[in-house]
Design a protein around this motif. Structure first.
Motif, PDB file in Angstrom:
ATOM      1  N   LEU A   1       0.825  -1.207   0.000  1.00  0.00           N
ATOM      2  CA  LEU A   1       0.000   0.000   0.000  1.00  0.00           C
ATOM      3  C   LEU A   1       0.857   1.254   0.000  1.00  0.00           C
ATOM      4  O   LEU A   1       0.517   2.248  -0.639  1.00  0.00           O
ATOM      5  CB  LEU A   1      -0.941  -0.009   1.216  1.00  0.00           C
ATOM      6  CG  LEU A   1      -1.905   1.160   1.342  1.00  0.00           C
ATOM      7  CD1 LEU A   1      -2.896   1.175   0.167  1.00  0.00           C
ATOM      8  CD2 LEU A   1      -2.655   1.099   2.664  1.00  0.00           C
ATOM      9  N   GLU A   2       1.988   1.193   0.677  1.00  0.00           N
ATOM     10  CA  GLU A   2       2.880   2.354   0.757  1.00  0.00           C
ATOM     11  C   GLU A   2       3.357   2.810  -0.620  1.00  0.00           C
ATOM     12  O   GLU A   2       3.662   3.986  -0.812  1.00  0.00           O
ATOM     13  CB  GLU A   2       4.096   2.026   1.638  1.00  0.00           C
ATOM     14  CG  GLU A   2       3.748   1.702   3.075  1.00  0.00           C
ATOM     15  CD  GLU A   2       3.333   0.244   3.324  1.00  0.00           C
ATOM     16  OE1 GLU A   2       3.038  -0.087   4.472  1.00  0.00           O
ATOM     17  OE2 GLU A   2       3.282  -0.564   2.366  1.00  0.00           O
ATOM     18  N   LYS A   3       3.402   1.899  -1.592  1.00  0.00           N
ATOM     19  CA  LYS A   3       3.867   2.225  -2.944  1.00  0.00           C
ATOM     20  C   LYS A   3       2.730   2.261  -3.965  1.00  0.00           C
ATOM     21  O   LYS A   3       2.968   2.520  -5.143  1.00  0.00           O
ATOM     22  CB  LYS A   3       4.907   1.195  -3.395  1.00  0.00           C
ATOM     23  CG  LYS A   3       6.143   1.188  -2.538  1.00  0.00           C
ATOM     24  CD  LYS A   3       7.109   0.130  -2.998  1.00  0.00           C
ATOM     25  CE  LYS A   3       8.332   0.116  -2.095  1.00  0.00           C
ATOM     26  NZ  LYS A   3       9.298  -0.895  -2.497  1.00  0.00           N
ATOM     27  N   PHE A   4       1.527   2.005  -3.527  1.00  0.00           N
ATOM     28  CA  PHE A   4       0.383   1.854  -4.426  1.00  0.00           C
ATOM     29  C   PHE A   4      -0.160   3.200  -4.893  1.00  0.00           C
ATOM     30  O   PHE A   4      -0.330   4.118  -4.094  1.00  0.00           O
ATOM     31  CB  PHE A   4      -0.721   1.074  -3.712  1.00  0.00           C
ATOM     32  CG  PHE A   4      -1.920   0.770  -4.558  1.00  0.00           C
ATOM     33  CD1 PHE A   4      -1.827  -0.096  -5.639  1.00  0.00           C
ATOM     34  CD2 PHE A   4      -3.148   1.333  -4.274  1.00  0.00           C
ATOM     35  CE1 PHE A   4      -2.930  -0.393  -6.415  1.00  0.00           C
ATOM     36  CE2 PHE A   4      -4.265   1.044  -5.032  1.00  0.00           C
ATOM     37  CZ  PHE A   4      -4.153   0.178  -6.112  1.00  0.00           C
ATOM     38  N   ASP A   5      -0.395   3.308  -6.200  1.00  0.00           N
ATOM     39  CA  ASP A   5      -1.062   4.481  -6.771  1.00  0.00           C
ATOM     40  C   ASP A   5      -2.541   4.143  -6.911  1.00  0.00           C
ATOM     41  O   ASP A   5      -2.906   3.247  -7.682  1.00  0.00           O
ATOM     42  CB  ASP A   5      -0.475   4.825  -8.142  1.00  0.00           C
ATOM     43  CG  ASP A   5       0.938   5.352  -8.053  1.00  0.00           C
ATOM     44  OD1 ASP A   5       1.237   6.095  -7.095  1.00  0.00           O
ATOM     45  OD2 ASP A   5       1.747   5.019  -8.928  1.00  0.00           O
ATOM     46  N   HIS A   6      -3.371   4.845  -6.185  1.00  0.00           N
ATOM     47  CA  HIS A   6      -4.805   4.579  -6.203  1.00  0.00           C
ATOM     48  C   HIS A   6      -5.417   5.019  -7.533  1.00  0.00           C
ATOM     49  O   HIS A   6      -5.072   6.084  -8.050  1.00  0.00           O
ATOM     50  CB  HIS A   6      -5.495   5.310  -5.052  1.00  0.00           C
ATOM     51  CG  HIS A   6      -5.073   4.811  -3.711  1.00  0.00           C
ATOM     52  ND1 HIS A   6      -5.718   3.785  -3.066  1.00  0.00           N
ATOM     53  CD2 HIS A   6      -4.049   5.182  -2.901  1.00  0.00           C
ATOM     54  CE1 HIS A   6      -5.121   3.550  -1.914  1.00  0.00           C
ATOM     55  NE2 HIS A   6      -4.099   4.387  -1.792  1.00  0.00           N
ATOM     56  N   PRO A   7      -6.329   4.216  -8.068  1.00  0.00           N
ATOM     57  CA  PRO A   7      -6.984   4.599  -9.321  1.00  0.00           C
ATOM     58  C   PRO A   7      -8.013   5.704  -9.085  1.00  0.00           C
ATOM     59  O   PRO A   7      -8.527   5.860  -7.984  1.00  0.00           O
ATOM     60  CB  PRO A   7      -7.668   3.310  -9.772  1.00  0.00           C
ATOM     61  CG  PRO A   7      -7.958   2.594  -8.501  1.00  0.00           C
ATOM     62  CD  PRO A   7      -6.803   2.915  -7.593  1.00  0.00           C
ATOM     63  N   ARG A   8      -8.287   6.430 -10.127  1.00  0.00           N
ATOM     64  CA  ARG A   8      -9.292   7.494 -10.046  1.00  0.00           C
ATOM     65  C   ARG A   8     -10.666   6.925  -9.710  1.00  0.00           C
ATOM     66  O   ARG A   8     -11.430   7.515  -8.954  1.00  0.00           O
ATOM     67  CB  ARG A   8      -9.344   8.252 -11.370  1.00  0.00           C
ATOM     68  CG  ARG A   8     -10.110   9.545 -11.273  1.00  0.00           C
ATOM     69  CD  ARG A   8      -9.875  10.383 -12.504  1.00  0.00           C
ATOM     70  NE  ARG A   8      -8.549  10.953 -12.469  1.00  0.00           N
ATOM     71  CZ  ARG A   8      -8.290  12.207 -12.105  1.00  0.00           C
ATOM     72  NH1 ARG A   8      -9.253  12.994 -11.739  1.00  0.00           N
ATOM     73  NH2 ARG A   8      -7.067  12.655 -12.112  1.00  0.00           N
ATOM     74  N   ARG A   9     -10.977   5.766 -10.254  1.00  0.00           N
ATOM     75  CA  ARG A   9     -12.263   5.098 -10.008  1.00  0.00           C
ATOM     76  C   ARG A   9     -11.968   3.730  -9.397  1.00  0.00           C
ATOM     77  O   ARG A   9     -11.656   2.780 -10.104  1.00  0.00           O
ATOM     78  CB  ARG A   9     -13.041   4.950 -11.322  1.00  0.00           C
ATOM     79  CG  ARG A   9     -13.468   6.297 -11.910  1.00  0.00           C
ATOM     80  CD  ARG A   9     -14.026   6.169 -13.319  1.00  0.00           C
ATOM     81  NE  ARG A   9     -13.103   5.572 -14.265  1.00  0.00           N
ATOM     82  CZ  ARG A   9     -12.122   6.227 -14.886  1.00  0.00           C
ATOM     83  NH1 ARG A   9     -11.935   7.504 -14.660  1.00  0.00           N
ATOM     84  NH2 ARG A   9     -11.324   5.602 -15.724  1.00  0.00           N
ATOM     85  N   GLY A  10     -12.049   3.661  -8.065  1.00  0.00           N
ATOM     86  CA  GLY A  10     -11.683   2.431  -7.369  1.00  0.00           C
ATOM     87  C   GLY A  10     -12.814   1.884  -6.523  1.00  0.00           C
ATOM     88  O   GLY A  10     -13.561   2.645  -5.902  1.00  0.00           O
ATOM     89  N   VAL A  11     -12.907   0.575  -6.503  1.00  0.00           N
ATOM     90  CA  VAL A  11     -13.847  -0.120  -5.632  1.00  0.00           C
ATOM     91  C   VAL A  11     -12.998  -1.070  -4.785  1.00  0.00           C
ATOM     92  O   VAL A  11     -12.410  -2.020  -5.303  1.00  0.00           O
ATOM     93  CB  VAL A  11     -14.913  -0.889  -6.442  1.00  0.00           C
ATOM     94  CG1 VAL A  11     -15.847  -1.653  -5.524  1.00  0.00           C
ATOM     95  CG2 VAL A  11     -15.708   0.075  -7.327  1.00  0.00           C
ATOM     96  N   TYR A  12     -12.926  -0.779  -3.495  1.00  0.00           N
ATOM     97  CA  TYR A  12     -12.088  -1.538  -2.576  1.00  0.00           C
ATOM     98  C   TYR A  12     -12.914  -2.626  -1.898  1.00  0.00           C
ATOM     99  O   TYR A  12     -14.034  -2.377  -1.459  1.00  0.00           O
ATOM    100  CB  TYR A  12     -11.472  -0.606  -1.527  1.00  0.00           C
ATOM    101  CG  TYR A  12     -10.590   0.444  -2.156  1.00  0.00           C
ATOM    102  CD1 TYR A  12      -9.225   0.230  -2.297  1.00  0.00           C
ATOM    103  CD2 TYR A  12     -11.119   1.640  -2.633  1.00  0.00           C
ATOM    104  CE1 TYR A  12      -8.408   1.178  -2.894  1.00  0.00           C
ATOM    105  CE2 TYR A  12     -10.321   2.594  -3.234  1.00  0.00           C
ATOM    106  CZ  TYR A  12      -8.967   2.363  -3.358  1.00  0.00           C
ATOM    107  OH  TYR A  12      -8.166   3.313  -3.963  1.00  0.00           O
ATOM    108  N   LEU A  13     -12.328  -3.819  -1.813  1.00  0.00           N
ATOM    109  CA  LEU A  13     -13.019  -4.962  -1.214  1.00  0.00           C
ATOM    110  C   LEU A  13     -12.154  -5.579  -0.137  1.00  0.00           C
ATOM    111  O   LEU A  13     -10.995  -5.923  -0.383  1.00  0.00           O
ATOM    112  CB  LEU A  13     -13.350  -6.011  -2.284  1.00  0.00           C
ATOM    113  CG  LEU A  13     -13.998  -7.302  -1.791  1.00  0.00           C
ATOM    114  CD1 LEU A  13     -15.318  -7.030  -1.071  1.00  0.00           C
ATOM    115  CD2 LEU A  13     -14.227  -8.249  -2.972  1.00  0.00           C
ATOM    116  N   LEU A  14     -12.725  -5.705   1.053  1.00  0.00           N
ATOM    117  CA  LEU A  14     -12.062  -6.337   2.186  1.00  0.00           C
ATOM    118  C   LEU A  14     -12.774  -7.645   2.503  1.00  0.00           C
ATOM    119  O   LEU A  14     -13.977  -7.772   2.292  1.00  0.00           O
ATOM    120  CB  LEU A  14     -12.134  -5.423   3.412  1.00  0.00           C
ATOM    121  CG  LEU A  14     -11.470  -4.069   3.203  1.00  0.00           C
ATOM    122  CD1 LEU A  14     -12.461  -2.955   3.424  1.00  0.00           C
ATOM    123  CD2 LEU A  14     -10.289  -3.922   4.111  1.00  0.00           C
TER     124      LEU A  14
END
Length: 154
Positions: A93-106
């Motif tokens: 996560l520390e290096k992750f570039d988040h997308p403009r349109r993201g759907v996160y699933l836990l």
């Protein structure tokens, strides 16, 4: 209130087979505070959350899907599914570039994401932690990271 319809991007966050209603309520409250566009559940469904003290369910769209397949076929157009899971393949996560349109699933604390969810995720992320964290805490960390970094265009 100023509305900027030219601003692009959104994100949603949800839990697959959530274990407790308290975790869901805390995640919803954090999602509302950190700017989520929508929240969702897959599998187990809870109608009222004592820990959702800000009543996020009334402030943003909430979707429930009985199965992962039902959820997956309703992903918003152009959105990337980001699975949050402790796997060797997951990006830090520390290096992750988040997308403009993201759907996160836990996933639930005791089982994590289903094999199907891991396989269908466009990206997988994890963060430095010796052991797994409470699902609402993990989701809060991901949303905070997104807010502090901003998003990239893709």
């Amino acid at each position: 209130m100023k509305v900027d319809n030219l601003e692009q991007g959104f994100f949603g966050i949800g839990i697959q087979n959530g274990k407790t209603p308290e975790n869901l309520g805390v995640l919803w409250r954090t999602a509302q505070n950190l700017g989520a566009s929508f929240i969702y559940t897959i599998g187990n469904r809870y109608s009222k959350q004592a820990s959702d003290t800000h009543k996020a369910v009334g402030a943003m769209p909430y979707f429930h899907y009985d199965t992962f397949d039902d959820f997956y076929k309703h992903l918003p157009k152009g959105a990337l599914l980001i699975g949050v899971e402790l796997t060797d393949e997951a990006e830090a996560l520390e290096k992750f570039d988040h997308p403009r349109r993201g759907v996160y699933l836990l996933g639930a604390e005791d089982h994590g994401l289903s094999k199907q969810a891991i396989e269908k995720s466009h990206k997988l992320v994890k963060f430095s932690s010796a052991l797994s964290l409470n699902v609402s805490v993990a989701g809060s960390i991901v949303m905070y990271d997104r807010n502090t970094k901003g998003t990239v265009i893709y």
